[in-house]
Design a protein around this motif. Structure first.
Motif, PDB file in Angstrom:
ATOM      1  N   LEU A 104      42.320   8.589  15.462  1.00 12.54           N
ATOM      2  CA  LEU A 104      41.331   7.519  15.326  1.00 12.54           C
ATOM      3  C   LEU A 104      39.910   8.075  15.366  1.00 12.54           C
ATOM      4  N   ILE A 105      39.673   8.991  16.306  1.00  8.45           N
ATOM      5  CA  ILE A 105      38.349   9.592  16.439  1.00  8.45           C
ATOM      6  C   ILE A 105      37.993  10.380  15.180  1.00  8.45           C
ATOM      7  N   ALA A 108      37.163   7.978  12.441  1.00 13.79           N
ATOM      8  CA  ALA A 108      35.900   7.286  12.711  1.00 13.79           C
ATOM      9  C   ALA A 108      34.711   8.192  12.429  1.00 13.79           C
ATOM     10  N   SER A 114      33.491   2.731  13.527  1.00 17.14           N
ATOM     11  CA  SER A 114      33.422   2.594  14.983  1.00 17.14           C
ATOM     12  C   SER A 114      34.820   2.454  15.574  1.00 17.14           C
ATOM     13  N   ILE A 115      34.899   2.659  16.887  1.00 15.92           N
ATOM     14  CA  ILE A 115      36.136   2.474  17.630  1.00 15.92           C
ATOM     15  C   ILE A 115      35.876   1.424  18.698  1.00 15.92           C
ATOM     16  N   SER A 116      36.779   0.462  18.792  1.00 18.08           N
ATOM     17  CA  SER A 116      36.681  -0.572  19.817  1.00 18.08           C
ATOM     18  C   SER A 116      37.747  -0.295  20.872  1.00 18.08           C
ATOM     19  N   PHE A 117      37.337  -0.205  22.141  1.00 22.42           N
ATOM     20  CA  PHE A 117      38.288   0.143  23.192  1.00 22.42           C
ATOM     21  C   PHE A 117      37.823  -0.387  24.543  1.00 22.42           C
ATOM     22  N   LYS A 131      32.253  -0.817  21.864  1.00 22.54           N
ATOM     23  CA  LYS A 131      32.330  -0.543  20.431  1.00 22.54           C
ATOM     24  C   LYS A 131      31.382   0.610  20.151  1.00 22.54           C
ATOM     25  N   ILE A 169      43.322  -0.108  21.455  1.00 21.34           N
ATOM     26  CA  ILE A 169      42.214   0.584  20.798  1.00 21.34           C
ATOM     27  C   ILE A 169      42.336   0.417  19.292  1.00 21.34           C
ATOM     28  N   THR A 170      41.222   0.120  18.627  1.00 24.10           N
ATOM     29  CA  THR A 170      41.265  -0.140  17.191  1.00 24.10           C
ATOM     30  C   THR A 170      40.121   0.561  16.466  1.00 24.10           C
ATOM     31  N   LEU A 171      40.361   0.854  15.218  1.00 22.02           N
ATOM     32  CA  LEU A 171      39.344   1.426  14.339  1.00 22.02           C
ATOM     33  C   LEU A 171      38.691   0.296  13.563  1.00 22.02           C
TER      34      LEU A 171
END
Length: 269
Positions: A104-105, A108, A114-117, A131, A169-171
């Motif tokens: 994911l990183i 991104a 962005s990554i939401s976690f 975010k 965790i989402t992209l």
């Protein structure tokens, strides 16, 4: 195992993708030879990689882990030669990073998404949704961090990977011009730190410490990104930022009046 075979397997495992272009770029071969490399891997290690027509590249297959003798993250970095974006190693250590999180990183950073976690902070008893638009990955020696633009605070910050909840965790495939690495002043600004033997120690001990660190005129000059200053100081076991630290600390900051403006207010005293 041949280098290009290991590269194909490790890159597809950690990044969840590998293409002919990746091979031509890194190894300087033509597209036909790159295709032959990929075909060799598919023949030698059936179902280790499979072609994804929608992505137009190869992704890990069901047997990818069986094909890899080692899935070590540092070996992945060595084999891929850190192509794409840079990682910064301050200490030679091997902190753990989950492969799904790294994918994911990686995506991104390379796509400026962005990554939401949910994040566990020492300043809060509960988790908080973040975010972040990451632009770099940092190894501080015993932990991995991402640095990037946080949407809520509208600031560039660091986040420790081990404190990020993997569940949920989402992209977020959305870009924000404010998150560009060029806007991260602390990241692009280099500062010099002058470390000296701790003045709280005896003259005899200070002479020995100067020898240990190969100091010139009693000074060790260290240069780093402003954003990595605290990590760098910690790598020299400097955690007391006063003019005369406790005798448990070997080194002190020689240019404290300059460095103090970069330190958190509660630590510069």
């Amino acid at each position: 195992m041949k280098k290009y075979v290991k590269y194909i397997l490790l890159k597809s495992y950690w990044e969840y993708e590998v293409s002919r272009k990746d091979l031509t770029t890194l190894f300087g071969v033509n597209e036909k030879q790159a295709s032959n490399y990929l075909a060799e891997v598919r023949k030698t290690y059936p179902d280790a990689i499979v072609y994804d027509a929608s992505l137009k590249r190869y992704i890990p297959g069901v047997n990818i882990e069986k094909a890899l003798p080692s899935k070590d993250f540092q070996e992945y970095l060595n084999v891929t030669e850190n192509k794409g974006f840079e990682t910064y190693n301050i200490l030679p250590s091997k902190p753990v990073i989950p492969v799904l999180l790294y994918r994911l990183i990686y995506k991104a950073i390379n796509n400026k998404f962005s990554i939401s976690f949910k994040y566990h902070s020492l300043n809060s008893s509960s988790t908080k949704e973040r975010k972040v638009y990451p632009h770099s990955l940092i190894n501080s020696g015993y932990r991995w961090h991402i640095r990037g633009w946080e949407e809520e605070s509208q600031k560039f910050k660091d986040y420790t990977l081990s404190r990020m909840e993997l569940e949920g965790i989402t992209l977020v495939e959305k870009k924000d011009d404010r998150s560009n690495i060029e806007n991260d002043t602390a990241w692009n600004n280099e500062i010099g730190i002058f470390l000296i033997p701790n003045p709280s120690l005896s003259p005899e001990k200070r002479k020995i410490i100067a020898l240990d660190f190969n100091m010139r005129d009693g000074i060790l000059s260290v240069f780093c990104k402003e954003a990595l200053m605290l990590y760098t100081l910690n790598s020299y076991l400097v955690t007391d930022f006063s003019e005369k630290p406790t005798t448990n600390q070997l080194l002190a900051i020689g240019n404290l009046s300059f460095i103090s403006k970069f330190l958190p207010s509660n630590q510069s005293k």
